[in-house]
Design an enzyme around this catalytic site. Structure first.
Site, PDB file in Angstrom:
ATOM      1  N   ASN A 153      37.491  26.299  49.256  1.00  0.00           N
ATOM      2  CA  ASN A 153      36.522  26.909  50.166  1.00  0.00           C
ATOM      3  C   ASN A 153      35.199  26.148  50.245  1.00  0.00           C
ATOM      4  OD1 ASN A 153      36.252  27.868  47.469  1.00  0.00           O
ATOM      5  ND2 ASN A 153      35.003  29.587  48.153  1.00  0.00           N
ATOM      6  N   GLU A 248      35.325  30.584  37.117  1.00  0.00           N
ATOM      7  CA  GLU A 248      34.587  31.177  38.234  1.00  0.00           C
ATOM      8  C   GLU A 248      35.636  31.729  39.188  1.00  0.00           C
ATOM      9  OE1 GLU A 248      31.473  31.664  38.358  1.00  0.00           O
ATOM     10  OE2 GLU A 248      30.921  30.452  36.616  1.00  0.00           O
ATOM     11  N   CYS A 286      33.459  33.706  47.416  1.00  0.00           N
ATOM     12  CA  CYS A 286      33.577  34.735  46.382  1.00  0.00           C
ATOM     13  C   CYS A 286      32.496  35.791  46.488  1.00  0.00           C
ATOM     14  CB  CYS A 286      33.537  34.096  45.005  1.00  0.00           C
ATOM     15  SG  CYS A 286      34.845  32.914  44.697  1.00  0.00           S
TER      16      CYS A 286
END
Length: 480
Positions: A153, A248, A286
């Site tokens: 992303n 993460e 996220c």
């Protein structure tokens, strides 16, 4: 005929025996073919990284800082070229791609600054009689070579968050970019090759996912930095319990709008920020807004404004300067989002706008009355979909934020400083943003989550700490 991109093996170009295609998410056109390292080449890269550990750790700070400065400068010089590459491999609108390059420039610049000022600490030990004449110096040293596994992303900036801190502390790194988006990382390799970093101190290997378990298990790579899904991340951590693993992972970030945020200007701002950051990057962030939790006193007015501003988001060709929302990374991702929305509707949710798919593109979507048993209520959608929830008061709002397996960031729209501190204290997340959406991230601040959102922190200095350990030197017999 498309040229096959080489990869970077211990700082030099290399070609594999096989290759894979990278296609544009918007129209499926072929962007590039990328060589795949053989098993022997992967072994060579790992061996070189292991051999470079003492050499790289011993390099002077100015050498590492100069290399990092060079990367920052060259990224800035090549901004438009790299932004177009990000758009082509990822589908990200060009204006967001340019922003990503700018953020990566800052990450390398901060890493250069931190490399120069990381001094450790000293302490006198004669505070007790047994320490008379003793003085301690505490410095940090690399844990060893790092395996950095990056997502699709943010194919440049999240690569930067692994590579820059590793170089800053003198830790060799093997970077595995996402299979869908390896091109930005390979360009970064071009720039790194222009520096005088030691041989073996870095590699960029577009390794097939099937080969990942062997790399993860390799004892010569004692540090793993992974950004991606919680499922894969925890599989990695569970498989190597003795390694230092930072994760993460995902989130289903909430934007909370409280009763005191009630003027027309307040609600316009909140709705604008919610609409923008529920859909930027196609919702593939996220910390994109997935849940909007609004006090009943402002709920109806906010809903109207959010729907209006979501409808105003411009969708289409990501290379068009006017486009706000491009496609998802591929059609499978869009089909998954479509199925989750269908599941929500079947269980009673109402679609206020959007709810349609066109190939890899999914229309910016707003849902109301989302039932608790819908997939969207619990999982990370990673697409341009948000849901609206009515609550009564701050206590119920904060409880709703915490009613999640994830805890990455939250945004709280309030003017009350006491409420801001309460949010900081009570919300089970890694970061709280007051007066804005949860999607704000400054790349130098500690970034990470709690619960299923992961362990460890990014942000240059904080990643440097994760990649290193403290070692104490005690001097004896000193006249202090």
């Amino acid at each position: 005929m498309t040229t096959t991109h080489q990869f970077w093996l211990a700082g030099r170009r290399a070609s594999g025996e096989t290759a894979f295609e990278v296609r544009h998410p918007h129209d499926g056109s072929l962007v590039a073919t990328v060589g795949v390292p053989t098993d022997a080449q992967v072994e060579e890269a790992v061996a070189a990284a292991a051999a470079a550990v003492p050499v790289f750790a011993a390099t002077p700070a100015h050498q590492r800082a100069t290399a990092l400065d060079h990367v920052a400068r060259r990224l800035a010089e090549r901004t438009e070229e790299i932004a177009k590459l990000i758009t082509a491999e990822n589908g990200k609108p060009i204006k967001w791609a340019r922003g990503e390059v700018g953020r990566a420039v800052s990450v390398f610049r901060w890493a250069a600054e931190e490399a120069r000022r990381t001094n450790g600490e000293t302490m006198r030990l004669d505070t007790d009689p047994g320490g008379t004449g003793r003085y301690a110096i505490v410095r940090r040293f690399p844990r060893g070579a790092v395996l950095g596994i990056a997502p699709f992303n943010f194919p440049l900036n999240l690569v930067a968050h692994k590579v820059a801190p590793a170089i800053a502390v003198g830790a060799p790194i093997i970077l595995k970019p996402a299979p869908a988006t390896p091109l930005s990382a390979l360009v970064l390799g071009e720039i790194l090759a222009e520096t005088d970093l030691p041989a073996g101190s870095w590699s960029v290997l577009p390794v097939e996912n099937a080969k990942m378990p062997a790399l993860v298990q390799d004892e010569r790579l004692p540090v793993i930095s992974f950004t991606g899904s919680d499922k894969v991340g925890y599989q990695i951590m569970d498989s190597v319990p003795r390694k230092h693993v930072t994760l993460e992972l995902g989130g289903n970030a909430a934007a909370v709008v409280l009763a005191d945020w009630n003027s027309e200007a307040d609600l316009d701002w909140a709705a604008s920020r919610i609409a923008l950051f529920a859909n930027y990057q196609g919702g593939q962030s996220c910390i994109s807004v997935q849940r909007v939790i609004a006090d009943a006193s402002v709920y109806d007015r906010l809903v109207e404004k959010v729907v209006e501003k979501v409808r105003a988001q411009v969708t289409g060709d990501p290379s068009d300067e006017a486009t706000d929302v491009g496609p998802l990374v591929d059609e499978n991702a869009a089909q998954r989002v479509e199925s989750w929305v269908e599941d929500a509707v079947a269980k009673g949710a109402k679609v206020l706008t959007g709810g349609s798919r066109d190939g890899a593109a999914y229309a910016p979507t707003v849902l109301a009355e989302l039932p608790a048993d819908a997939i969207l209520a619990r999982a990370e959608v990673f697409g341009p979909v948000l849901s609206l929830h009515r609550v009564e008061g701050t206590e119920e709002a904060f409880a709703a934020v915490n009613d999640s397996a994830f805890g990455l960031q939250a945004g709280v729209f309030t003017h009350d400083v006491q409420t801001a501190f309460r949010a900081h204290r009570e919300l089970e997340v890694g970061g709280v943003v007051i007066g804005d959406a949860p999607s704000y991230r400054a790349d130098q601040m500690p970034y990470g989550g709690v619960k299923d959102s992961g362990v460890g922190r990014e942000g240059v200095r904080y990643a440097m700490e994760d990649f290193t350990f403290e070692k104490v030197l005690v001097l004896t017999g000193l006249d202090l």
